[in-house]
Design an enzyme around this catalytic site. Structure first.
Site, short mmCIF file in Angstrom:
data_model
loop_
_atom_site.label_atom_id
_atom_site.label_comp_id
_atom_site.label_asym_id
_atom_site.label_seq_id
_atom_site.Cartn_x
_atom_site.Cartn_y
_atom_site.Cartn_z
CD GLU A 59 -2.93 -1.20 0.37
OE1 GLU A 59 -3.06 -0.24 -0.42
OE2 GLU A 59 -3.69 -2.19 0.36
CB CYS A 118 -1.35 7.11 0.93
SG CYS A 118 -2.49 6.23 2.01
P1 NAD Z 1 8.56 4.77 4.59
O1 NAD Z 1 8.32 3.99 3.36
O2 NAD Z 1 9.77 5.57 4.72
O3 NAD Z 1 8.57 3.78 5.85
C1 NAD Z 1 7.51 2.87 6.09
C2 NAD Z 1 8.02 1.71 6.92
O4 NAD Z 1 8.99 1.00 6.16
C3 NAD Z 1 8.72 2.13 8.21
O5 NAD Z 1 8.38 1.23 9.22
C4 NAD Z 1 10.19 2.02 7.85
O6 NAD Z 1 11.01 1.79 8.96
C5 NAD Z 1 10.16 0.80 6.93
N1 NAD Z 1 11.32 0.70 6.02
C6 NAD Z 1 12.15 1.68 5.59
N2 NAD Z 1 13.12 1.18 4.80
C7 NAD Z 1 12.88 -0.16 4.72
C8 NAD Z 1 13.52 -1.23 4.05
N3 NAD Z 1 14.61 -1.03 3.29
N4 NAD Z 1 13.01 -2.47 4.17
C9 NAD Z 1 11.91 -2.69 4.90
N5 NAD Z 1 11.26 -1.72 5.59
C10 NAD Z 1 11.74 -0.46 5.49
O7 NAD Z 1 7.23 5.62 4.77
P2 NAD Z 1 6.88 6.67 5.91
O8 NAD Z 1 7.69 7.90 5.68
O9 NAD Z 1 6.93 6.00 7.24
O10 NAD Z 1 5.34 6.95 5.54
C11 NAD Z 1 4.94 7.81 4.54
C12 NAD Z 1 4.68 7.06 3.24
O11 NAD Z 1 3.72 6.04 3.42
C13 NAD Z 1 4.10 7.94 2.15
O12 NAD Z 1 4.76 7.76 0.93
C14 NAD Z 1 2.66 7.48 2.03
O13 NAD Z 1 2.05 7.69 0.81
C15 NAD Z 1 2.74 6.06 2.38
N6 NAD Z 1 1.43 5.58 2.88
C16 NAD Z 1 0.69 4.75 2.09
C17 NAD Z 1 -0.56 4.32 2.52
C18 NAD Z 1 -1.42 3.40 1.69
O14 NAD Z 1 -2.26 2.72 2.27
N7 NAD Z 1 -1.28 3.34 0.40
C19 NAD Z 1 -1.03 4.72 3.75
C20 NAD Z 1 -0.24 5.57 4.51
C21 NAD Z 1 1.00 5.98 4.07
#
Ligand code: NAD
Length: 471
Positions: free
Chosen positions: A244, A278
């Site tokens: 997502e 998002c």
């Molecule tokens: P992010 O992608 O930086 O981090 C999300 C999670 O992934 C965190 O727990 C982080 O520690 C982990 N992560 C980071 N690098 C990783 C790796 N290499 N391997 C595995 N896990 C890793 O996102 P964020 O800054 O926490 O959140 C904002 C983003 O989330 C925005 O881009 C937003 O659009 C998206 N988002 C999407 C939805 C949806 O349902 N489509 C909902 C909410 C947020």
């Protein structure tokens, strides 16, 4: 000062082997409010091992037993609505307008899944074959900071319904919220190892969960860039993935829209969750012959979107979660000006009277075309772009001209016409006239907004593998 120094593994709160720490902040004041001890590789592996041990027995539990567990989880979370709300306000800065929806929604995700489960048949006949929907195997969930509690509960609810055990790695920036939520979940008394929660860095704990051979599936909510990385890591062992990811939702005002109703709804969808969503409708598409009227009304209406800390009951937009996120949003406002867009409202810096805290001005750009970066990239803050269109076909073309495809909004008076337009939009969800969330309907994205669906039957089946037995 909060000192979050436990992981939840195999039914117990344990001290992680990892010894690194990260600071936690109150985004409304910029003050440090605590630290979290981060799990390391060993902690991730112990959590996976616990989930693996718990899987055989848990995958054989009956529907009745799982429904009972989901009800207990709902009761345990609902009983702590006020503690969870306070934590989300303190650590994330969510305004009351958001927490009033977000926390009850998080608790109710267990009941929504219980309802899905009640009506779901794990076995069906297809021609000569008996088809059995079987739990996929040990699952990993990786979640972001922008609705920490709700993402954990909805992924956990689906895992329980599907009879899979799970290891959850939340955002390390949400550790206070996670700690309180974990205490609630623990109270529900599920068998040990069924769910495990480990704080840690994405490139350490998250990466280990994404590639570990004992993980059969990863369900991830977060950025498109990290989603891509997870998919790469998961490919090594062909894990099932539900991703997502980001969005750049079109927020389409149709030529027959009643602007008195549409304009407030357009801004609510644009500024949802302080713009850190998002699903935010960040591209406002306006029929060109109504542009002047719409701009005048947007300029007036945005004044009612008060920015403030969560203790202000009138605040509708809170701070950005971190200094980094604040600076990112500021840099996009600067970029919009450099790209030649005009400011209708907002702009650089903090709103008047808010000198401390990562507060940003709700901002609307006009004179935007859909090729500008502010119209193509996810900003993840309260920054909207107005783009005009000539006719319905052009509105649909602009709406679809994006790498994303998560959620779109339509505002108008002719519902049959909007249903027809909805069928032309390349996205996973279309919301007509600000309709409320539907937890039984699938949620997820087309294109680079992700892979797979959450919620309802589609969400449940993403945690299951079909097996055909042909006699
Ligand atoms: P992010 O992608 O930086 O981090 C999300 C999670 O992934 C965190 O727990 C982080 O520690 C982990 N992560 C980071 N690098 C990783 C790796 N290499 N391997 C595995 N896990 C890793 O996102 P964020 O800054 O926490 O959140 C904002 C983003 O989330 C925005 O881009 C937003 O659009 C998206 N988002 C999407 C939805 C949806 O349902 N489509 C909902 C909410 C947020």
């Amino acid at each position: 000062m909060f000192n979050i120094d436990k992981a939840y593994i195999d039914g117990s709160f344990v001290t992680p082997k990892g010894s690194e720490t990260a600071d936690l902040y109150n985004p409304s004041t910029e003050e440090k409010i605590g630290t979290v001890r981060l799990g390391g590789l060993e902690d991730a592996r112990e959590a996976i091992a616990a989930a693996k041990r718990a899987f055989p027995a848990f995958s054989l539990t009956t529907k009745v037993e799982r429904i009972e567990m989901l009800k207990r989880l709902n009761a345990a979370v609902a009983a702590h609505t006020s503690d969870l709300t306070q934590a989300m306000a303190l650590e994330y800065g969510a305004p009351q307008t958001f927490t009033r929806f977000a926390i009850p929604h998080a608790a109710s995700s267990f009941l929504s899944m219980a309802k899905v489960l009640e009506d779901y048949d794990f076995e069906r006949q297809m021609g000569r074959a008996r088809v059995v929907m079987q739990s996929v195997g040990v699952t990993a969930a990786i979640t972001p900071w922008n609705s920490n509690i709700g993402f954990i509960t909805s992924k956990l609810a689906t895992a329980i319904a599907a009879g899979t055990t799970i290891v959850i790695k939340p955002s390390e920036m949400s550790a206070i919220q996670t700690q309180i939520l974990t205490e609630c979940l623990h109270e529900a008394g599920l068998p040990k190892g069924v769910f495990n929660i480990v704080n840690g860095l994405g490139n350490v704990v998250g990466a280990e969960l994404s590639r570990h051979p004992d993980i059969a599936k990863v369900t991830f909510t977060g950025s498109t860039a990290v989603g891509r990385e997870i998919m790469r890591n998961a490919a090594g062992t062909f894990k099932r993935v539900t991703l997502e990811l980001g969005g750049k939702g079109p927020n389409i005002i149709l030529d027959d829209a009643d602007l008195d109703a549409a304009i407030p709804a357009v801004l609510r969808m644009g500024f949802i969750n302080s713009g850190q969503a998002c699903i935010a409708g960040t591209r406002i598409l306006v029929p060109s012959h109504r542009l002047d009227d719409v701009l005048a009304r947007l300029k007036q209406e945005i004044e009612t979107f008060k920015v403030g800390a969560p203790d202000d009951p009138d605040a509708m937009i809170g701070p950005m979660v971190s200094r980094k996120q604040y600076e990112r949003v500021q840099s996009y406002i600067e970029l919009g000006m450099r790209e030649g867009a005009s400011l209708l409202a907002g702009g650089l810096g903090r709103p008047a009277g808010l000198e401390r805290g990562w507060f940003t001005k709700p901002t609307i750009f006009t004179d935007v075309n859909n090729q500008m970066r502010i119209a193509r990239e996810e900003i993840f803050g309260p920054v909207l772009s107005v783009i005009s269109y000539r006719d319905e076909d052009e509105a649909v073309a602009i709406a679809n001209d994006t790498p994303y495809g998560l959620q779109a909004y339509l505002h108008g008076t002719n519902v049959a016409r909007m249903q027809a337009i909805a069928d032309r939009l390349e996205c996973g969800r279309v919301v007509i006239n600000g309709a409320p969330h539907e937890p039984l309907a699938p949620f997820g994205g087309f294109k680079q907004s992700g892979i797979g669906r959450e919620y309802g039957v589609f969400g449940l089946e993403a945690f299951l593998e079909p097996r055909a037995v042909i006699a």
